[in-house]
Design a protein around this motif. Structure first.
Motif, PDB file in Angstrom:
ATOM      1  N   ASP A 196      -6.508   8.023   0.197  1.00  0.00           N
ATOM      2  CA  ASP A 196      -5.774   6.746   0.184  1.00  0.00           C
ATOM      3  C   ASP A 196      -5.069   6.456   1.495  1.00  0.00           C
ATOM      4  O   ASP A 196      -4.950   5.307   1.906  1.00  0.00           O
ATOM      5  CB  ASP A 196      -4.745   6.753  -0.958  1.00  0.00           C
ATOM      6  CG  ASP A 196      -5.398   6.913  -2.312  1.00  0.00           C
ATOM      7  OD1 ASP A 196      -5.839   5.898  -2.871  1.00  0.00           O
ATOM      8  OD2 ASP A 196      -5.483   8.063  -2.793  1.00  0.00           O
ATOM      9  N   HIS A 197      -4.588   7.522   2.157  1.00  0.00           N
ATOM     10  CA  HIS A 197      -3.855   7.375   3.413  1.00  0.00           C
ATOM     11  C   HIS A 197      -4.358   8.394   4.422  1.00  0.00           C
ATOM     12  O   HIS A 197      -4.496   9.584   4.092  1.00  0.00           O
ATOM     13  CB  HIS A 197      -2.346   7.600   3.213  1.00  0.00           C
ATOM     14  CG  HIS A 197      -1.645   6.501   2.504  1.00  0.00           C
ATOM     15  ND1 HIS A 197      -1.054   5.445   3.167  1.00  0.00           N
ATOM     16  CD2 HIS A 197      -1.427   6.282   1.182  1.00  0.00           C
ATOM     17  CE1 HIS A 197      -0.502   4.619   2.281  1.00  0.00           C
ATOM     18  NE2 HIS A 197      -0.709   5.109   1.071  1.00  0.00           N
TER      19      HIS A 197
ATOM     20  N   GLN B 284      -1.949   9.934  -5.430  1.00  0.00           N
ATOM     21  CA  GLN B 284      -2.832   9.503  -4.358  1.00  0.00           C
ATOM     22  C   GLN B 284      -3.080  10.654  -3.378  1.00  0.00           C
ATOM     23  O   GLN B 284      -2.423  11.695  -3.432  1.00  0.00           O
ATOM     24  CB  GLN B 284      -2.246   8.292  -3.638  1.00  0.00           C
ATOM     25  CG  GLN B 284      -2.289   7.017  -4.466  1.00  0.00           C
ATOM     26  CD  GLN B 284      -1.882   5.789  -3.683  1.00  0.00           C
ATOM     27  OE1 GLN B 284      -1.091   5.852  -2.754  1.00  0.00           O
ATOM     28  NE2 GLN B 284      -2.427   4.643  -4.066  1.00  0.00           N
TER      29      GLN B 284
ATOM     30  N   LYS C 295     -10.826   5.959   1.636  1.00  0.00           N
ATOM     31  CA  LYS C 295     -11.264   5.308   0.406  1.00  0.00           C
ATOM     32  C   LYS C 295     -11.322   3.799   0.613  1.00  0.00           C
ATOM     33  O   LYS C 295     -10.629   3.257   1.480  1.00  0.00           O
ATOM     34  CB  LYS C 295     -10.244   5.641  -0.692  1.00  0.00           C
ATOM     35  CG  LYS C 295     -10.605   5.263  -2.098  1.00  0.00           C
ATOM     36  CD  LYS C 295      -9.507   5.768  -3.041  1.00  0.00           C
ATOM     37  CE  LYS C 295      -9.923   5.617  -4.490  1.00  0.00           C
ATOM     38  NZ  LYS C 295      -8.893   6.210  -5.398  1.00  0.00           N
TER      39      LYS C 295
ATOM     40  N   SER D 188     -11.741  14.897  -2.120  1.00  0.00           N
ATOM     41  CA  SER D 188     -10.848  14.011  -2.875  1.00  0.00           C
ATOM     42  C   SER D 188     -11.215  14.100  -4.354  1.00  0.00           C
ATOM     43  O   SER D 188     -12.375  14.340  -4.707  1.00  0.00           O
ATOM     44  CB  SER D 188     -10.956  12.581  -2.366  1.00  0.00           C
ATOM     45  OG  SER D 188     -12.254  12.060  -2.572  1.00  0.00           O
TER      46      SER D 188
ATOM     47  N   LEU E 169       2.704   4.672  -0.733  1.00  0.00           N
ATOM     48  CA  LEU E 169       2.207   5.876  -1.395  1.00  0.00           C
ATOM     49  C   LEU E 169       2.694   5.964  -2.838  1.00  0.00           C
ATOM     50  O   LEU E 169       3.860   5.739  -3.131  1.00  0.00           O
ATOM     51  CB  LEU E 169       2.679   7.115  -0.621  1.00  0.00           C
ATOM     52  CG  LEU E 169       2.266   8.470  -1.193  1.00  0.00           C
ATOM     53  CD1 LEU E 169       0.747   8.660  -1.108  1.00  0.00           C
ATOM     54  CD2 LEU E 169       2.992   9.593  -0.457  1.00  0.00           C
ATOM     55  N   LYS E 170       1.761   6.357  -3.708  1.00  0.00           N
ATOM     56  CA  LYS E 170       2.068   6.534  -5.134  1.00  0.00           C
ATOM     57  C   LYS E 170       1.716   7.956  -5.556  1.00  0.00           C
ATOM     58  O   LYS E 170       0.828   8.586  -4.962  1.00  0.00           O
ATOM     59  CB  LYS E 170       1.289   5.531  -5.981  1.00  0.00           C
ATOM     60  CG  LYS E 170       1.622   4.070  -5.702  1.00  0.00           C
ATOM     61  CD  LYS E 170       0.778   3.154  -6.579  1.00  0.00           C
ATOM     62  CE  LYS E 170       1.127   1.690  -6.353  1.00  0.00           C
ATOM     63  NZ  LYS E 170       0.885   1.260  -4.948  1.00  0.00           N
TER      64      LYS E 170
ATOM     65  N   ALA F 243       1.955  13.494  -4.361  1.00  0.00           N
ATOM     66  CA  ALA F 243       0.624  13.170  -3.848  1.00  0.00           C
ATOM     67  C   ALA F 243      -0.167  14.446  -3.585  1.00  0.00           C
ATOM     68  O   ALA F 243       0.372  15.552  -3.553  1.00  0.00           O
ATOM     69  CB  ALA F 243       0.737  12.350  -2.569  1.00  0.00           C
TER      70      ALA F 243
ATOM     71  N   LYS G 277       0.825  -1.210   0.000  1.00  0.00           N
ATOM     72  CA  LYS G 277       0.000   0.000   0.000  1.00  0.00           C
ATOM     73  C   LYS G 277       0.860   1.261   0.000  1.00  0.00           C
ATOM     74  O   LYS G 277       0.389   2.342   0.362  1.00  0.00           O
ATOM     75  CB  LYS G 277      -0.905   0.019   1.229  1.00  0.00           C
ATOM     76  CG  LYS G 277      -1.855  -1.166   1.354  1.00  0.00           C
ATOM     77  CD  LYS G 277      -3.049  -1.034   0.420  1.00  0.00           C
ATOM     78  CE  LYS G 277      -4.072  -2.135   0.689  1.00  0.00           C
ATOM     79  NZ  LYS G 277      -5.274  -1.983  -0.153  1.00  0.00           N
TER      80      LYS G 277
ATOM     81  N   GLY H 264      -8.220   1.770   1.329  1.00  0.00           N
ATOM     82  CA  GLY H 264      -7.241   2.722   1.825  1.00  0.00           C
ATOM     83  C   GLY H 264      -6.637   2.267   3.150  1.00  0.00           C
ATOM     84  O   GLY H 264      -7.027   1.243   3.714  1.00  0.00           O
TER      85      GLY H 264
END
Length: 356
Positions: A245-246, A174, A264, A238, A170-171, A197, A168, A267
């Motif tokens: 996501d986080h 996100q 989410k 969002s 972070l990308k 992000a 999971k 998430g």
């Protein structure tokens, strides 16, 4: 520095009881242990405070604490001498201390939990200290000692929250939701923005919200005093309206319900602290993780391997920790009280002087 010129004693604070900040006592001319084969002698230049340090002094910390104990976990300094079998460090290297000395890599263990500086082990609020090689990491080259002295706990916790769960991690693109303006939340904003992000940041005042947006680059800010249902509001903000996501969850029981409303599906809510107190009568249950289809993950800082990865990122992106205020070594009790009063944005640092 020749061996005959090395310091033999140190000034240090000792927490002899856990009855409040007045329990901090400053001692002088205290001898420290002889340098072992795998040890480093470090001149400590800066120590930063964490919420943990405050509640240890007040007897409210839920993990092992020995007394008397030298408090604090975070420090940056200069290596003055190394043992004959030390391979990673040389005299003159700039280093930071590791929060849990026995958490080198991988999953946290009970042994690692029981090795926390300033709690189970003697900490950093002293002029000089002998630390094992595995209890230190190289400091980022772009930071001053004051800045590097903030990294051991709060930023490393934020890094673990965003990247510690590899599936999971972070990308770019996100959404990260942070709470407040403490050290973990501020660092999480900086790391998230550096990673591309989107950040939704909550705080308790318009002034602090303005700081988070203008100084740290938060994309959206929410005053949780005027928007008590801030979780749903964050979800609406969002990009796709599906949630974040986080969540960097530092409030604990008092804020978890709103974090659930913001998250989410699939998430991650990373639980870091409980600065919000015990919370309201209605608190989320374990079934809420099913209702919201999310992962709730508790963490305790991070490993030495993660610390090194974080420092490389700090160097590469030229990230500078936010230091709110510095205090002289002799005014440590004032620094504790200042942070307890929640007057800070970012980190509170105790200075121990410059290199000699």
């Amino acid at each position: 520095m020749a061996s005959n010129e090395l310091p033999k004693t140190t000034s240090q604070y000792v927490l002899k009881t856990q009855k409040g900040f007045e329990s901090l006592e400053l001692e002088h001319d205290v001898s420290f242990p002889k340098l072992g084969d795998y040890d480093c002698l470090v001149q400590i230049q800066a120590v930063s405070l964490n919420y943990r340090d405050l509640i240890i002094a007040k007897g409210q910390y839920p993990f092992p604490v020995k007394t008397p104990v030298i408090p604090c976990s975070d420090a940056a300094g200069n290596v003055l001498a190394v043992g004959p079998k030390v391979t990673e460090f040389e005299v003159g290297d700039k280093v930071c201390t590791l929060f849990n000395e026995k958490h080198q890599a991988g999953a946290l263990t009970p042994v690692a939990v029981a090795s926390g500086l300033g709690g189970a082990f003697d900490g950093t609020l002293r002029q000089y200290g002998v630390f094992p090689e595995h209890g230190l990491v190289p400091a980022p080259t772009n930071l001053t000692p004051t800045e590097a002295g903030t990294l051991s706990c709060a930023p490393l916790t934020a890094w673990n929250a965003l990247y510690g769960l590899e599936s999971k991690a972070l990308k770019p693109g996100q959404v990260v939701l942070t709470q407040g303006t403490g050290g973990v939340s501020v660092a999480a904003i900086q790391f998230a923005k550096a990673a591309g992000a989107i950040v939704i940041a909550t705080s308790s005042s318009e002034e602090k919200c303005k700081f988070l947006k203008e100084k740290l680059g938060a994309d959206i800010t929410i005053n949780y005093k005027t928007h008590q249902n801030w979780g749903e509001l964050a979800k609406k903000h969002s990009p796709d309206g599906e949630g974040v996501d986080h969540v960097i969850e530092i409030g604990g029981p008092s804020t978890m319900e709103q974090s659930m409303k913001a998250i989410k599906m699939e998430g991650v809510i990373t639980v870091i602290g409980f600065v919000g107190g015990p919370g309201a009568e209605k608190q989320p249950s374990t079934l809420d993780t099913l209702t919201y289809t999310c992962t709730v993950r508790g963490i305790l800082v991070g490993s030495r391997l993660q610390f090194k990865a974080m420092n490389r990122a700090i160097d590469a992106a030229n990230i500078h920790p936010v230091v709110d205020k510095t205090f002289e070594f002799e005014k440590a009790q004032e620094a504790y009280q200042y942070q307890w009063d929640q007057r800070h944005i970012g980190k509170v640092v105790i200075q121990l002087g410059r290199l000699q």
